[in-house]
Design a protein around this motif. Structure first.
Motif, PDB file in Angstrom:
ATOM      1  N   HIS A 148     -66.060  -3.079  -0.095  1.00  0.00           N
ATOM      2  CA  HIS A 148     -67.269  -2.914  -0.902  1.00  0.00           C
ATOM      3  C   HIS A 148     -67.087  -1.888  -2.009  1.00  0.00           C
ATOM      4  CE1 HIS A 148     -70.498  -5.311   1.080  1.00  0.00           C
ATOM      5  NE2 HIS A 148     -69.554  -5.383   2.021  1.00  0.00           N
ATOM      6  N   ASP A 149     -65.972  -1.202  -2.001  1.00  0.00           N
ATOM      7  CA  ASP A 149     -65.694  -0.221  -3.053  1.00  0.00           C
ATOM      8  C   ASP A 149     -64.973  -0.852  -4.238  1.00  0.00           C
ATOM      9  OD1 ASP A 149     -66.723   1.972  -1.539  1.00  0.00           O
ATOM     10  OD2 ASP A 149     -64.865   1.979  -0.361  1.00  0.00           O
ATOM     11  N   VAL A 150     -64.359  -2.003  -4.007  1.00  0.00           N
ATOM     12  CA  VAL A 150     -63.592  -2.718  -5.030  1.00  0.00           C
ATOM     13  C   VAL A 150     -63.846  -4.209  -4.826  1.00  0.00           C
ATOM     14  CG1 VAL A 150     -61.798  -0.943  -5.206  1.00  0.00           C
ATOM     15  CG2 VAL A 150     -61.566  -2.771  -3.500  1.00  0.00           C
ATOM     16  N   ARG A 151     -63.384  -5.011  -5.721  1.00  0.00           N
ATOM     17  CA  ARG A 151     -63.504  -6.466  -5.513  1.00  0.00           C
ATOM     18  C   ARG A 151     -62.630  -6.862  -4.331  1.00  0.00           C
ATOM     19  NH1 ARG A 151     -61.542  -9.772  -9.308  1.00  0.00           N
ATOM     20  NH2 ARG A 151     -60.496  -8.114 -10.482  1.00  0.00           N
ATOM     21  N   SER A 152     -63.250  -7.466  -3.331  1.00  0.00           N
ATOM     22  CA  SER A 152     -62.550  -7.738  -2.081  1.00  0.00           C
ATOM     23  C   SER A 152     -61.416  -8.742  -2.235  1.00  0.00           C
ATOM     24  CB  SER A 152     -63.535  -8.237  -1.019  1.00  0.00           C
ATOM     25  OG  SER A 152     -64.155  -9.443  -1.434  1.00  0.00           O
ATOM     26  N   SER A 153     -61.414  -9.495  -3.313  1.00  0.00           N
ATOM     27  CA  SER A 153     -60.358 -10.494  -3.515  1.00  0.00           C
ATOM     28  C   SER A 153     -59.093  -9.888  -4.108  1.00  0.00           C
ATOM     29  CB  SER A 153     -60.862 -11.605  -4.448  1.00  0.00           C
ATOM     30  OG  SER A 153     -61.232 -11.047  -5.711  1.00  0.00           O
ATOM     31  N   THR A 154     -59.133  -8.583  -4.384  1.00  0.00           N
ATOM     32  CA  THR A 154     -57.990  -7.943  -5.048  1.00  0.00           C
ATOM     33  C   THR A 154     -57.216  -7.067  -4.080  1.00  0.00           C
ATOM     34  OG1 THR A 154     -59.314  -6.012  -5.713  1.00  0.00           O
ATOM     35  CG2 THR A 154     -59.251  -7.891  -7.228  1.00  0.00           C
ATOM     36  N   ASN A 155     -55.978  -6.722  -4.494  1.00  0.00           N
ATOM     37  CA  ASN A 155     -55.206  -5.765  -3.708  1.00  0.00           C
ATOM     38  C   ASN A 155     -55.022  -4.481  -4.522  1.00  0.00           C
ATOM     39  OD1 ASN A 155     -53.039  -6.183  -5.527  1.00  0.00           O
ATOM     40  ND2 ASN A 155     -52.095  -7.736  -4.210  1.00  0.00           N
ATOM     41  N   ASP A 156     -54.118  -3.631  -4.086  1.00  0.00           N
ATOM     42  CA  ASP A 156     -53.997  -2.314  -4.707  1.00  0.00           C
ATOM     43  C   ASP A 156     -53.453  -2.351  -6.137  1.00  0.00           C
ATOM     44  OD1 ASP A 156     -51.321  -2.855  -4.244  1.00  0.00           O
ATOM     45  OD2 ASP A 156     -51.151  -1.501  -2.537  1.00  0.00           O
ATOM     46  N   GLN A 157     -53.197  -3.533  -6.685  1.00  0.00           N
ATOM     47  CA  GLN A 157     -52.759  -3.650  -8.080  1.00  0.00           C
ATOM     48  C   GLN A 157     -53.923  -4.040  -9.001  1.00  0.00           C
ATOM     49  OE1 GLN A 157     -49.483  -2.714  -8.790  1.00  0.00           O
ATOM     50  NE2 GLN A 157     -49.780  -2.125  -6.631  1.00  0.00           N
ATOM     51  N   ARG A 158     -55.147  -3.786  -8.592  1.00  0.00           N
ATOM     52  CA  ARG A 158     -56.333  -4.270  -9.303  1.00  0.00           C
ATOM     53  C   ARG A 158     -56.625  -3.521 -10.600  1.00  0.00           C
ATOM     54  NH1 ARG A 158     -57.798  -1.549  -4.806  1.00  0.00           N
ATOM     55  NH2 ARG A 158     -57.938  -3.488  -3.621  1.00  0.00           N
ATOM     56  N   GLY A 159     -56.076  -2.335 -10.780  1.00  0.00           N
ATOM     57  CA  GLY A 159     -56.339  -1.582 -11.998  1.00  0.00           C
ATOM     58  C   GLY A 159     -57.529  -0.652 -11.870  1.00  0.00           C
ATOM     59  N   ALA A 160     -58.121  -0.303 -13.008  1.00  0.00           N
ATOM     60  CA  ALA A 160     -59.170   0.725 -13.044  1.00  0.00           C
ATOM     61  C   ALA A 160     -60.438   0.251 -12.338  1.00  0.00           C
ATOM     62  CB  ALA A 160     -59.481   1.091 -14.487  1.00  0.00           C
ATOM     63  N   THR A 161     -61.097   1.172 -11.628  1.00  0.00           N
ATOM     64  CA  THR A 161     -62.364   0.935 -10.939  1.00  0.00           C
ATOM     65  C   THR A 161     -63.128   2.258 -10.869  1.00  0.00           C
ATOM     66  OG1 THR A 161     -61.415   1.444  -8.783  1.00  0.00           O
ATOM     67  CG2 THR A 161     -61.428  -0.886  -9.432  1.00  0.00           C
ATOM     68  N   PRO A 162     -64.454   2.197 -10.660  1.00  0.00           N
ATOM     69  CA  PRO A 162     -65.193   3.443 -10.427  1.00  0.00           C
ATOM     70  C   PRO A 162     -64.646   4.228  -9.229  1.00  0.00           C
ATOM     71  CG  PRO A 162     -66.709   1.683 -10.972  1.00  0.00           C
ATOM     72  CD  PRO A 162     -65.357   1.042 -10.808  1.00  0.00           C
ATOM     73  N   TYR A 163     -64.148   3.506  -8.216  1.00  0.00           N
ATOM     74  CA  TYR A 163     -63.535   4.204  -7.068  1.00  0.00           C
ATOM     75  C   TYR A 163     -62.396   5.105  -7.551  1.00  0.00           C
ATOM     76  CZ  TYR A 163     -60.437   5.142  -3.180  1.00  0.00           C
ATOM     77  OH  TYR A 163     -59.621   5.800  -2.276  1.00  0.00           O
ATOM     78  N   LEU A 164     -61.518   4.527  -8.361  1.00  0.00           N
ATOM     79  CA  LEU A 164     -60.356   5.277  -8.814  1.00  0.00           C
ATOM     80  C   LEU A 164     -60.768   6.420  -9.742  1.00  0.00           C
ATOM     81  CD1 LEU A 164     -57.429   4.826  -8.018  1.00  0.00           C
ATOM     82  CD2 LEU A 164     -57.070   3.643 -10.196  1.00  0.00           C
TER      83      LEU A 164
END
Length: 611
Positions: free
Chosen positions: A143-159
């Protein structure tokens, strides 16, 4: 489980206006900003505690790892409420010294929607720890990132909020993967280094390679792996959890404990890794409970002396409100005591970590180092016995082998880890019919007539096997002198009992039973039961007035207070591994006997052979 946004919107208390009224009415701990409304707060930690740096005791063998699972319902769009999280973080600050809390791990799903405003709110809450320099880790949940992505997803508010920049310069921060979503953290506790390996919701091939490289660069460090999804239920892993096990955990013996959230209710699994060791895998998540879990924390209390982790689960937010009275649901949630929430995990830490960081074997010490002032006799068994066992003190208290039923004494390299000599004798005694072999001092040995009027210390190392049986093996002597009370003219009690014996009771446990010079009767020190298949050190110390028994350097409870001066003698030999009754051999030791030393003065614990 937190796999559907719709599933997780069902908590009625989350509604904004209703919750604000509820919080005002119950004087919630901390301050929560909900739709711009400031709620009543309570004092934070004391001023001294608020400004002091974070100072866990890194040498204590008792320490605590705090764990916070899914907090997403508290950071959900218009329903943002950081107060329960702040209450939990304050609790850690206020109890950090008492519980020796060394680190906090959040297990992901910090927020419900991964939105910038949600992360801004929880990021601000965690500033409570930042200001005090507290070590902690976070990781991204689905729920912190798009669940369909892995750790190569790029910039996010989480990061943006919890990326590596936030942790730079923190003493516990070890580093991050190049994408920023995987981190490792190092803390010191119990005199050694430990790692928390915090992994993203979904590892890429690069993520796996990074994690393996981190482990390879810290080959002797025990590792607690945290991630959002792994265990799905008691003794069951999710499909992704199985992938983590197969691709990372199984082949890395350093990982002894894993912690994850995502699913509910709480559960546990144990798997055996490629090295043949248990890995404990724990699921902790309370978002389905009252107030979205109320930022409950789980406390893992490590105790390396007891070889156990004691686990408890509490809600500091509800605890802080108890004085004002709790509603029905709060009373149920203030502390969880079910089997999945309050339990103990037994781990022999030295043995569990031996495969990657073995405890160095203490080398044998030469006899000259053990011959301290006043040594009356010292025997050790560095090699099999053939003929006479020499008294290494040089006093002439040599030992001869006595066989009953044709038995002989065996030898083993097994020994107490703190024993000076690296060997022991194997005794095979049996009560009925009596058989075995034991040792006795030679005729005319000075020890035979010694009375130790000014005090003494008798020490021995022993171990009994798993099949030691009280009906056949109890009351054999480790060390003792022959001659009966009756022969010495001391007939109070049983006159056929020997004048001195350090025996193993039916526990088994050590017992020192003697006739002092100043008593007609028998003075007895009782030790507690000592476990089979384990080496023990026992010492009996008389300071010329009183006698104290120590086991593993610790005084036992049943030490008599009556004055006991010296040891009565009728000039007869001492025995190792044998026990006489009525002047005849009555029982022979079944077990192993290591170094034995007798000193004609009281020794402090720091002078025992274990030091």
């Amino acid at each position: 489980m937190c796999t559907s946004h719709d599933q997780e919107q069902g908590e009625a208390p989350q509604a904004g206006a209703g919750r604000r009224g509820f919080l005002r009415a119950t004087a919630l701990l901390g301050a929560a900003a909900t739709a711009g409304v400031a709620l009543p707060g309570v004092a934070e930690a004391s001023p001294a505690a608020a400004t002091a740096g974070w100072r866990p005791d890194t040498d204590s063998r008792r320490f605590t790892l705090a764990v916070m699972p899914d907090t997403q319902y508290l950071f959900d769009g218009p329903s943002i409420n950081p107060a329960p999280v702040e209450a939990s973080l304050r609790y850690l600050l206020e109890h950090g010294r008492d519980d020796n809390i060394v680190f906090l791990s959040h297990l992901g799903d910090l927020t419900e929607n991964g939105a910038k405003e949600e992360f801004a709110a929880i990021g601000k809450a965690f500033e409570l720890l930042d200001r005090r320099g507290v070590g902690y880790s976070v990781l991204a949940g689905n729920h912190d990132v798009r669940s369909s992505t892995n750790d190569q997803r790029g910039a996010t508010p989480y990061l943006d909020t919890f990326g590596p920049r936030r942790f730079q310069g923190r003493p516990t921060f070890g580093g991050a993967s190049s994408d920023g979503y995987n981190t490792y953290h190092l803390f010191r506790a119990a005199g050694r280094e430990w790692m928390v390996l915090a992994l993203d919701w979904r590892l890429s091939a690069q993520g796996y390679a990074w994690a393996k490289d981190v482990l390879a660069r810290h080959p002797k460090t025990p590792v607690i792996l945290t991630t959002h999804e792994l265990v799905v239920d008691d003794d069951a892993l999710s499909s992704y959890g199985q992938q983590l096990w197969d691709r990372l955990i199984k082949d890395h013996d350093q990982i002894f404990l894993t912690l994850n959230g995502h699913y509910w209710p709480a559960g546990r699994a144990v798997r055996t890794n490629a090295a043949g060791n248990d890995v404990h895998l724990h699921l902790t998540n309370y978002q389905n409970r009252y107030f979205g879990g109320a930022a409950m924390i789980r406390l893992y209390h490590f105790d390396l002396d007891r070889d156990v982790i004691d686990v408890e689960t509490v809600s500091p937010w509800i605890l802080g409100r108890a004085a004002k009275g709790l509603n029905e649901l709060e009373r149920q949630e203030i502390e969880l005591s079910g089997d999945a929430d309050r339990f103990s995990v037994g781990i022999d830490f030295a043995d569990r970590f031996a495969g990657f960081d073995p405890v160095p074997v203490r080398p044998a010490r030469p006899a000259s180092k053990i011959l301290i002032r006043g040594t009356a006799a010292y025997w050790r068994f560095d090699s099999p016995v053939s003929g006479t066992v020499r008294d290494l003190s040089g006093r002439g208290n040599d030992l001869a082998v006595v066989s009953v039923g044709g038995d002989t004494l065996g030898w083993s390299a097994d020994h107490h880890p703190d024993q000076p000599g690296h060997g022991s004798l194997e005794f095979t005694g049996f009560k009925s019919p009596l058989k075995g072999a034991y040792l006795r001092t030679v005729d005319g040995a000075p020890l035979n007539s010694a009375t130790f009027r000014d005090g003494y210390t008798v020490e021995a190392f022993y171990r009994v096997p798993a099949d030691w049986d009280a009906s056949h093996n109890a009351w054999a002597g480790l060390v003792g002198r022959t001659g009966t009370g009756g022969a010495a003219g001391k007939t109070e009690g049983d006159p056929d009992e020997p004048l001195a014996t350090l025996s193993l009771s039916d526990g088994p446990g050590p017992q020192w039973a003697v006739r002092p010079l100043n008593q007609q009767g028998i003075a007895t020190n009782w030790g507690d039961e000592t476990a089979r298949e384990k080496w023990w050190h026992v010492a009996v110390v008389n300071d010329g007035r009183h006698t104290t028994m120590y086991v593993q350097g610790s005084p036992v409870a049943r030490n008599p207070h009556a004055t006991a001066i010296g040891l009565t003698s009728v000039g007869l030999p001492w025995l190792l591994g044998g026990y006489e009754y009525g002047g005849k051999i009555d029982q022979i030791l079944y077990g192993r006997l290591g170094d034995v030393r007798i000193v004609e003065r009281a020794l402090p614990v720091t002078s025992f052979m274990t030091h």
